[in-house]
Design a protein around this motif. Structure first.
Motif, mmCIF file in Angstrom:
data_model
loop_
_atom_site.group_PDB
_atom_site.id
_atom_site.type_symbol
_atom_site.label_atom_id
_atom_site.label_comp_id
_atom_site.label_asym_id
_atom_site.label_seq_id
_atom_site.Cartn_x
_atom_site.Cartn_y
_atom_site.Cartn_z
ATOM 1 N N CYS A 47 0.835 -1.210 0.000
ATOM 2 C CA CYS A 47 0.000 0.000 0.000
ATOM 3 C C CYS A 47 0.863 1.250 0.000
ATOM 4 C CB CYS A 47 -0.903 0.031 1.227
ATOM 5 S SG CYS A 47 -2.124 -1.275 1.219
ATOM 6 N N VAL A 48 2.013 1.163 0.683
ATOM 7 C CA VAL A 48 2.921 2.296 0.732
ATOM 8 C C VAL A 48 3.502 2.550 -0.651
ATOM 9 C CG1 VAL A 48 5.085 3.154 1.705
ATOM 10 C CG2 VAL A 48 3.495 1.863 3.149
ATOM 11 N N LYS A 49 3.877 1.468 -1.356
ATOM 12 C CA LYS A 49 4.553 1.620 -2.648
ATOM 13 C C LYS A 49 3.588 1.829 -3.800
ATOM 14 C CE LYS A 49 8.567 -1.204 -1.489
ATOM 15 N NZ LYS A 49 8.673 -2.614 -1.167
ATOM 16 N N HIS A 50 2.413 1.173 -3.745
ATOM 17 C CA HIS A 50 1.552 1.131 -4.924
ATOM 18 C C HIS A 50 0.184 1.758 -4.722
ATOM 19 C CE1 HIS A 50 4.552 -1.534 -6.681
ATOM 20 N NE2 HIS A 50 4.533 -2.197 -5.550
ATOM 21 N N GLY A 51 -0.235 1.922 -3.490
ATOM 22 C CA GLY A 51 -1.519 2.554 -3.219
ATOM 23 C C GLY A 51 -2.679 1.569 -3.201
ATOM 24 N N VAL A 52 -3.772 2.018 -2.643
ATOM 25 C CA VAL A 52 -4.981 1.201 -2.567
ATOM 26 C C VAL A 52 -6.156 2.154 -2.381
ATOM 27 C CG1 VAL A 52 -4.686 0.860 -0.056
ATOM 28 C CG2 VAL A 52 -6.099 -0.720 -1.355
ATOM 29 N N LEU A 53 -7.275 1.828 -3.054
ATOM 30 C CA LEU A 53 -8.478 2.632 -2.878
ATOM 31 C C LEU A 53 -9.305 2.009 -1.739
ATOM 32 C CD1 LEU A 53 -9.612 5.172 -4.265
ATOM 33 C CD2 LEU A 53 -11.004 3.670 -5.679
ATOM 34 N N GLY A 54 -9.782 2.844 -0.830
ATOM 35 C CA GLY A 54 -10.444 2.350 0.372
ATOM 36 C C GLY A 54 -11.534 1.311 0.127
ATOM 37 N N PRO A 55 -12.495 1.602 -0.740
ATOM 38 C CA PRO A 55 -13.574 0.627 -0.935
ATOM 39 C C PRO A 55 -13.103 -0.694 -1.553
ATOM 40 C CG PRO A 55 -14.249 2.793 -1.657
ATOM 41 C CD PRO A 55 -12.776 2.877 -1.399
ATOM 42 N N ALA A 56 -11.978 -0.690 -2.266
ATOM 43 C CA ALA A 56 -11.445 -1.963 -2.782
ATOM 44 C C ALA A 56 -11.031 -2.838 -1.608
ATOM 45 C CB ALA A 56 -10.258 -1.702 -3.717
ATOM 46 N N ALA A 57 -10.367 -2.233 -0.613
ATOM 47 C CA ALA A 57 -10.014 -2.981 0.598
ATOM 48 C C ALA A 57 -11.286 -3.418 1.319
ATOM 49 C CB ALA A 57 -9.155 -2.113 1.513
ATOM 50 N N GLY A 58 -12.278 -2.539 1.363
ATOM 51 C CA GLY A 58 -13.530 -2.864 2.043
ATOM 52 C C GLY A 58 -14.258 -4.027 1.396
ATOM 53 N N ALA A 59 -14.242 -4.061 0.054
ATOM 54 C CA ALA A 59 -14.931 -5.149 -0.655
ATOM 55 C C ALA A 59 -14.262 -6.485 -0.354
ATOM 56 C CB ALA A 59 -14.918 -4.864 -2.156
ATOM 57 N N VAL A 60 -12.927 -6.510 -0.415
ATOM 58 C CA VAL A 60 -12.212 -7.765 -0.149
ATOM 59 C C VAL A 60 -12.400 -8.171 1.316
ATOM 60 C CG1 VAL A 60 -9.944 -8.891 -0.113
ATOM 61 C CG2 VAL A 60 -10.552 -7.366 -1.998
ATOM 62 N N ALA A 61 -12.349 -7.191 2.224
ATOM 63 C CA ALA A 61 -12.517 -7.497 3.647
ATOM 64 C C ALA A 61 -13.900 -8.088 3.918
ATOM 65 C CB ALA A 61 -12.318 -6.235 4.487
ATOM 66 N N SER A 62 -14.934 -7.523 3.301
ATOM 67 C CA SER A 62 -16.289 -8.044 3.500
ATOM 68 C C SER A 62 -16.382 -9.489 3.019
ATOM 69 C CB SER A 62 -17.303 -7.206 2.722
ATOM 70 O OG SER A 62 -17.279 -5.879 3.168
ATOM 71 N N MET A 63 -15.788 -9.748 1.851
ATOM 72 C CA MET A 63 -15.839 -11.101 1.301
ATOM 73 C C MET A 63 -15.027 -12.069 2.160
ATOM 74 S SD MET A 63 -15.563 -10.145 -2.725
ATOM 75 C CE MET A 63 -15.855 -11.782 -3.367
ATOM 76 N N GLN A 64 -13.919 -11.562 2.700
ATOM 77 C CA GLN A 64 -13.081 -12.420 3.549
ATOM 78 C C GLN A 64 -13.824 -12.789 4.846
ATOM 79 O OE1 GLN A 64 -9.287 -10.613 4.250
ATOM 80 N NE2 GLN A 64 -8.316 -12.553 4.804
ATOM 81 N N ALA A 65 -14.500 -11.811 5.438
ATOM 82 C CA ALA A 65 -15.295 -12.094 6.640
ATOM 83 C C ALA A 65 -16.406 -13.091 6.322
ATOM 84 C CB ALA A 65 -15.885 -10.789 7.187
ATOM 85 N N LEU A 66 -16.995 -12.969 5.136
ATOM 86 C CA LEU A 66 -18.020 -13.932 4.715
ATOM 87 C C LEU A 66 -17.454 -15.337 4.630
ATOM 88 C CD1 LEU A 66 -20.029 -12.242 1.810
ATOM 89 C CD2 LEU A 66 -20.991 -13.349 3.811
ATOM 90 N N GLU A 67 -16.256 -15.465 4.046
ATOM 91 C CA GLU A 67 -15.647 -16.801 3.930
ATOM 92 C C GLU A 67 -15.421 -17.400 5.312
ATOM 93 O OE1 GLU A 67 -15.176 -18.569 0.955
ATOM 94 O OE2 GLU A 67 -16.353 -16.859 0.264
ATOM 95 N N VAL A 68 -14.980 -16.579 6.276
ATOM 96 C CA VAL A 68 -14.755 -17.081 7.642
ATOM 97 C C VAL A 68 -16.079 -17.546 8.256
ATOM 98 C CG1 VAL A 68 -14.035 -16.465 9.979
ATOM 99 C CG2 VAL A 68 -12.688 -15.679 8.021
ATOM 100 N N LEU A 69 -17.126 -16.742 8.113
ATOM 101 C CA LEU A 69 -18.425 -17.125 8.682
ATOM 102 C C LEU A 69 -18.948 -18.404 8.023
ATOM 103 C CD1 LEU A 69 -20.077 -13.609 9.065
ATOM 104 C CD2 LEU A 69 -19.284 -15.104 10.902
ATOM 105 N N LYS A 70 -18.731 -18.552 6.719
ATOM 106 C CA LYS A 70 -19.181 -19.770 6.033
ATOM 107 C C LYS A 70 -18.373 -20.987 6.482
ATOM 108 C CE LYS A 70 -18.937 -18.154 1.829
ATOM 109 N NZ LYS A 70 -18.945 -18.301 0.372
ATOM 110 N N LEU A 71 -17.082 -20.781 6.754
ATOM 111 C CA LEU A 71 -16.275 -21.883 7.308
ATOM 112 C C LEU A 71 -16.859 -22.337 8.642
ATOM 113 C CD1 LEU A 71 -12.624 -20.652 6.577
ATOM 114 C CD2 LEU A 71 -13.656 -22.758 5.702
ATOM 115 N N ILE A 72 -17.198 -21.373 9.502
ATOM 116 C CA ILE A 72 -17.761 -21.691 10.822
ATOM 117 C C ILE A 72 -19.077 -22.449 10.660
ATOM 118 C CG2 ILE A 72 -18.783 -20.682 12.912
ATOM 119 C CD1 ILE A 72 -16.771 -18.311 12.517
ATOM 120 N N LEU A 73 -19.875 -22.036 9.688
ATOM 121 C CA LEU A 73 -21.211 -22.603 9.493
ATOM 122 C C LEU A 73 -21.200 -23.875 8.660
ATOM 123 C CD1 LEU A 73 -23.020 -19.205 8.854
ATOM 124 C CD2 LEU A 73 -23.377 -20.703 10.830
ATOM 125 N N GLY A 74 -20.026 -24.230 8.114
ATOM 126 C CA GLY A 74 -19.948 -25.425 7.278
ATOM 127 C C GLY A 74 -20.552 -25.240 5.904
#
Ligand SMILES: [Zn+2]
Length: 252
Positions: free
Chosen positions: A186-213
């Protein structure tokens, strides 16, 4: 593990979801999840997991909040600059959901300490931005036979998958070219906030789905190009000579 009246109200909107219900909520409450990194991905992943009622969260990071973090790390405030992210994350998450147990650990995860640090958790979210910690998480999950959700973000692009290194492809099976630039990307190349937010939301979903089977991205790799609005999911294959899970590993 039963749910209180307050919990039934707090989680009422997700309890309505087919396949979740009270039984699913009890699984979420019983789960222990390590979130490695409390930056662009981890701050939001941990917020979603605490909001959803994950019973115990481990927050791993090092260093303070900086002014340049605030466009994407939305759990921190301008007045937080200079304070350790782990402490701030704990405060935010407990205010969001006092029913969740929060453990914090300050310091970089490395090959030397990752297995011990992650052993007490059911699932891990790899929200790091450096290769030392990413490789350490992957190796520790192989050694501990744990499953983890991997996320990364770069400018307007993201990537996401679920690795079970002992039982399927792992980070080491990816070709080096498939990995994003390492180090402080992020320091070298940059990142747009909502792009991080979209991936984070999907990542949290994957964790919840793992918990739920539920079905997850295990064995598949999502490449998200927000500039082109192009979302591609490719099959992932185990590499026979993988240095982590295959014949390329030390002592094999
Ligand atoms: Zn591998």
């Amino acid at each position: 593990m039963t749910l209180s009246k307050e919990e039934l109200e707090r989680y009422s909107r997700q309890l309505l979801i087919p396949g979740l219900g009270q039984e699913g909520q009890e699984k979420i409450k019983a789960a222990k999840v390590a979130v490695v990194g409390a930056g662009g991905l981890g701050s939001l992943v941990s917020a979603y997991l605490a909001g959803a009622g994950v019973g115990e969260l481990g927050i791993f990071d090092f260093g303070p909040v900086e002014l340049s973090n605030l466009h994407r790390q939305l759990i921190y405030r301008t007045g937080d600059i200079g304070t350790a992210k782990t402490e701030l994350a704990r405060k935010f998450l407990l205010e969001l959901n006092p029913g969740v147990k929060i453990n914090i650990r300050e310091g970089l995860l490395t090959a030397a300490n990752a297995a011990e640090a992650l052993a007490g958790y059911d699932f891990i979210a790899d929200c790091t931005d450096n290769f030392t910690a990413r490789a350490a998480v992957n190796q520790a999950c192989f050694d501990l036979k744990k499953t983890y959700a991997h996320g990364a973000v770069y400018q307007l692009e993201g990537q996401l998958t679920v690795f079970s290194p002992h039982d399927g492809p792992c980070l080491g099976c990816l070709s080096p070219a498939a990995l994003r630039p390492q180090g402080d990307s992020c320091v070298k190349h940059g990142v747009l906030g909502p792009a991080a937010g979209a991936v984070a939301s999907m990542q949290a979903l994957e964790v919840l789905k793992l918990i739920l089977g539920m079905e997850t991205l295990k064995g598949r790799f999502a490449m998200l190009d927000f500039r082109l609005s192009s979302f591609v999911v490719a099959e992932l294959k185990k590499r026979a000579d993988c240095p982590v899970c295959g014949s390329g590993r030390a002592g094999n």
